[in-house]
Write a protein that holds these residues in place. Structure first.
Motif, mmCIF file in Angstrom:
data_model
loop_
_atom_site.group_PDB
_atom_site.id
_atom_site.type_symbol
_atom_site.label_atom_id
_atom_site.label_comp_id
_atom_site.label_asym_id
_atom_site.label_seq_id
_atom_site.Cartn_x
_atom_site.Cartn_y
_atom_site.Cartn_z
ATOM 1 N N ILE A 64 0.865 -1.177 0.000
ATOM 2 C CA ILE A 64 0.000 0.000 0.000
ATOM 3 C C ILE A 64 0.901 1.225 0.000
ATOM 4 N N ARG A 65 0.643 2.153 -0.901
ATOM 5 C CA ARG A 65 1.456 3.366 -0.991
ATOM 6 C C ARG A 65 0.883 4.413 -0.059
ATOM 7 N N LEU A 66 1.695 4.842 0.887
ATOM 8 C CA LEU A 66 1.271 5.757 1.942
ATOM 9 C C LEU A 66 2.114 7.014 1.893
ATOM 10 N N GLY A 67 1.459 8.168 1.847
ATOM 11 C CA GLY A 67 2.163 9.443 1.886
ATOM 12 C C GLY A 67 1.935 10.122 3.220
ATOM 13 N N LEU A 68 3.000 10.540 3.870
ATOM 14 C CA LEU A 68 2.925 11.294 5.120
ATOM 15 C C LEU A 68 3.334 12.724 4.796
ATOM 16 N N PHE A 94 3.711 -1.498 3.478
ATOM 17 C CA PHE A 94 3.600 -0.095 3.075
ATOM 18 C C PHE A 94 4.817 0.392 2.296
ATOM 19 N N ASP A 95 4.561 1.105 1.220
ATOM 20 C CA ASP A 95 5.558 1.849 0.455
ATOM 21 C C ASP A 95 5.363 3.298 0.898
ATOM 22 N N THR A 97 6.113 7.388 1.324
ATOM 23 C CA THR A 97 6.659 8.626 0.783
ATOM 24 C C THR A 97 6.484 9.719 1.829
ATOM 25 N N LEU A 98 7.566 10.379 2.183
ATOM 26 C CA LEU A 98 7.507 11.505 3.111
ATOM 27 C C LEU A 98 7.409 12.776 2.277
ATOM 28 N N ILE A 99 6.389 13.581 2.534
ATOM 29 C CA ILE A 99 6.136 14.783 1.746
ATOM 30 C C ILE A 99 6.329 16.006 2.634
ATOM 31 N N HIS A 100 7.366 16.761 2.347
ATOM 32 C CA HIS A 100 7.615 18.019 3.061
ATOM 33 C C HIS A 100 6.803 19.086 2.328
ATOM 34 N N THR A 101 5.806 19.658 3.006
ATOM 35 C CA THR A 101 4.877 20.565 2.324
ATOM 36 C C THR A 101 5.344 22.009 2.260
ATOM 37 N N SER A 102 6.503 22.297 2.751
ATOM 38 C CA SER A 102 7.102 23.622 2.581
ATOM 39 C C SER A 102 8.613 23.424 2.596
ATOM 40 N N PRO A 103 9.341 24.411 2.133
ATOM 41 C CA PRO A 103 10.803 24.242 2.123
ATOM 42 C C PRO A 103 11.329 24.027 3.546
ATOM 43 N N ASP A 118 10.733 5.209 1.603
ATOM 44 C CA ASP A 118 11.135 4.793 0.260
ATOM 45 C C ASP A 118 11.555 5.989 -0.582
ATOM 46 N N ARG A 119 10.939 7.137 -0.320
ATOM 47 C CA ARG A 119 11.285 8.368 -1.032
ATOM 48 C C ARG A 119 10.786 9.549 -0.213
ATOM 49 N N SER A 120 11.376 10.704 -0.461
ATOM 50 C CA SER A 120 10.873 11.929 0.155
ATOM 51 C C SER A 120 10.799 13.009 -0.912
#
Length: 143
Positions: A64-68, A94-95, A97-103, A118-120
């Motif tokens: 399952i692809r999960l984005g945080l 779980f696959d 992805t860490l998502i930084h929503t601002s710089p 797995d990726r950011s």
């Protein structure tokens, strides 16, 4: 065209409007739902859902692809509290992805969290650029 009362960039509004409600021990669901309706009415872009999300079905024989997502996955209270979450999730299921929503820049907490996934990704801070990214650049858009 801009319309009176329209909200084009929600992050420019004081996000603290509802933050402290959590501290007074009362059920604020109705208030939060009313605020959500107001934001959606004033900024229709907030109702965006990528086409692949609407068409999603449970995966078979794949993780399952999960984005945080947060702008605080760094040396901040939220980053410190959640720094071990990606490592605690079952990587066979779980696959991540860490998502930084601002710089967020680079710091030890951000680096540690990035290493556990797995990726950011680092998004630009505008709602319009995030929506464009979600439509075209998501690594899981081929679901």
């Amino acid at each position: 065209m801009r319309h009176p009362g329209a909200l084009h960039q929600p992050s420019t509004v004081d996000a603290g409007l509802s933050f402290y409600l959590a501290y007074h021990g009362v059920d604020d669901r109705a208030t939060m739902e009313a605020m959500a309706r107001l934001y959606r009415a004033k900024c229709p872009a907030l109702t965006f859902a990528a086409p692949h999300v609407r068409a999603w079905t449970a995966p078979e024989r794949r993780r399952i692809r999960l984005g945080l997502a947060s702008s605080y996955f760094r040396n901040h209270t939220i980053g410190k509290l959640y720094r071990s979450l990606p490592g605690a999730l079952d990587r066979t299921r779980f696959d991540i992805t860490l998502i930084h929503t601002s710089p967020t820049g680079k710091d030890p907490v951000a680096d540690e969290m990035d290493a556990l996934t797995d990726r950011s990704l680092r998004l630009r801070p505008s709602l319009a650029s995030c929506s464009r990214w979600a439509r075209s650049e998501l690594p899981w858009r081929r679901c």
